[in-house]
Design a protein around this motif. Structure first.
Motif, PDB file in Angstrom:
ATOM      1  N   GLU A   1       0.841  -1.189   0.000  1.00 58.16           N
ATOM      2  CA  GLU A   1       0.000   0.000   0.000  1.00 58.16           C
ATOM      3  C   GLU A   1       0.879   1.244   0.000  1.00 58.16           C
ATOM      4  N   TRP A   2       0.286   2.375  -0.385  1.00 58.13           N
ATOM      5  CA  TRP A   2       0.925   3.685  -0.296  1.00 58.13           C
ATOM      6  C   TRP A   2       0.175   4.490   0.750  1.00 58.13           C
ATOM      7  N   THR A   3       0.894   5.218   1.592  1.00 57.93           N
ATOM      8  CA  THR A   3       0.234   6.019   2.622  1.00 57.93           C
ATOM      9  C   THR A   3      -0.596   7.153   2.028  1.00 57.93           C
ATOM     10  N   GLY A   4      -0.323   7.524   0.784  1.00 54.31           N
ATOM     11  CA  GLY A   4      -1.110   8.549   0.112  1.00 54.31           C
ATOM     12  C   GLY A   4      -0.616   9.967   0.300  1.00 54.31           C
ATOM     13  N   HIS A   5       0.581  10.144   0.879  1.00 48.47           N
ATOM     14  CA  HIS A   5       1.113  11.480   1.139  1.00 48.47           C
ATOM     15  C   HIS A   5       2.056  11.923   0.021  1.00 48.47           C
ATOM     16  N   CYS A   6       1.823  13.121  -0.505  1.00 42.71           N
ATOM     17  CA  CYS A   6       2.659  13.688  -1.561  1.00 42.71           C
ATOM     18  C   CYS A   6       3.684  14.653  -0.967  1.00 42.71           C
ATOM     19  N   THR A   7       4.965  14.372  -1.197  1.00 42.73           N
ATOM     20  CA  THR A   7       6.023  15.218  -0.650  1.00 42.73           C
ATOM     21  C   THR A   7       6.027  16.615  -1.259  1.00 42.73           C
ATOM     22  N   TYR A   8       5.717  16.722  -2.533  1.00 43.33           N
ATOM     23  CA  TYR A   8       5.785  18.011  -3.220  1.00 43.33           C
ATOM     24  C   TYR A   8       4.735  18.988  -2.712  1.00 43.33           C
ATOM     25  N   SER A   9       3.541  18.484  -2.427  1.00 43.73           N
ATOM     26  CA  SER A   9       2.407  19.369  -2.166  1.00 43.73           C
ATOM     27  C   SER A   9       2.251  19.789  -0.713  1.00 43.73           C
ATOM     28  N   ASP A  10       3.077  19.262   0.188  1.00 42.60           N
ATOM     29  CA  ASP A  10       2.939  19.593   1.603  1.00 42.60           C
ATOM     30  C   ASP A  10       4.294  20.025   2.167  1.00 42.60           C
ATOM     31  N   ALA A  11       4.642  21.288   1.954  1.00 42.47           N
ATOM     32  CA  ALA A  11       5.951  21.795   2.373  1.00 42.47           C
ATOM     33  C   ALA A  11       6.099  21.846   3.883  1.00 42.47           C
TER      34      ALA A  11
END
Length: 248
Positions: A212-222
């Protein structure tokens, strides 16, 4: 500020965490929990950050010099030499904290609960295409894990909506893994949007493990995550590295 880390229910009760940038000693463009010794951050701040993670994980941190390869290191006792060039670690020994550093690439943590085997992999597009995920699974099986019982969780990584790539990038995937084309969408101005976590999930599941993927995007949440691509777009000189860790 206390450390913040994300967990995956799929990995069960094994101690693990995808640490965010919150709760660290670094400042400026590195503000927060920068654990990258290869960054231009102050060495004392990075050492403090890593010590806080080690305390949270209750053990010494094992890491490698990541080079976007498919090479895996097996940890069975003394602290791994940090200059070892590889992109994944596995162990069946208790008390060994396996870590990888990322800043848009996929951090992938593995657990086989019945055999008591864990792994951690750094899987950017190059490593994933080159087979680092499958190599980690194979190394875990060498330690006694059963493939069908392995669980894998992809932590915060760059999402498809933020990952614009060019024709040469798509062509390389088409040459080496034609099935990967399903993870490209048409973007603006003749570019494409690449689904890195979707690609990672396909490779993991094709290898016979639950993922599974946790669903968190590194780019969009500085506020929570470092991002190489966001830093590049902002014209900043350097960027922090997130740490992900797992231990038996």
């Amino acid at each position: 500020m206390t450390l913040e880390f994300l967990r995956s229910d799929l990995l069960g009760d094994v101690a693990h965490g995808f640490f965010t940038r919150r709760g660290g000693a670094s400042s400026g463009i590195f503000a927060g929990l920068n654990c990258g010794t290869g960054s231009s951050d102050q060495a004392e701040a990075v050492a403090t950050n890593r010590a806080r993670v080690a305390e949270a994980m209750d053990g010494p941190l094992h890491g490698v010099h990541q080079v976007h390869s498919a090479d895996v290191v097996t940890i069975d006792g003394p602290l791994s030499e940090p200059s070892t060039r590889a992109d994944a670690l596995v162990t069946a020994s208790a008390g060994q904290v396996l870590t990888v550093l990322t800043a848009d690439c996929q951090p992938v943590l593995f657990h086989e609960p019945e055999a008591g085997v864990i792994g951690a992999a750094h899987a950017g597009w190059k490593g994933a295409l080159g087979g680092v995920l499958e190599a980690t699974i194979d190394a875990m099986c060498d330690l006694g894990a059963t493939r069908g019982r392995i669980r894998a969780a992809i932590g915060p990584t760059i999402s498809q909506r933020a990952y614009e790539v060019g024709q040469e990038f798509l062509d390389r995937f088409e040459d080496e893994d034609p099935d990967a084309l399903a993870h490209f969408a048409n973007g603006a101005d003749g570019k494409y949007q690449f689904d890195l976590p979707g690609y990672g999930l396909r490779r993991l599941r094709a290898a016979g493990v639950r993922a599974e993927w946790t669903g968190h995007c590194t780019y969009s949440d500085a506020g929570r995550f470092y991002s190489y691509r966001r830093t590049t777009h902002a014209g900043e000189a350097d960027y922090g590295r997130l740490i992900s860790a797992i231990t038996l």
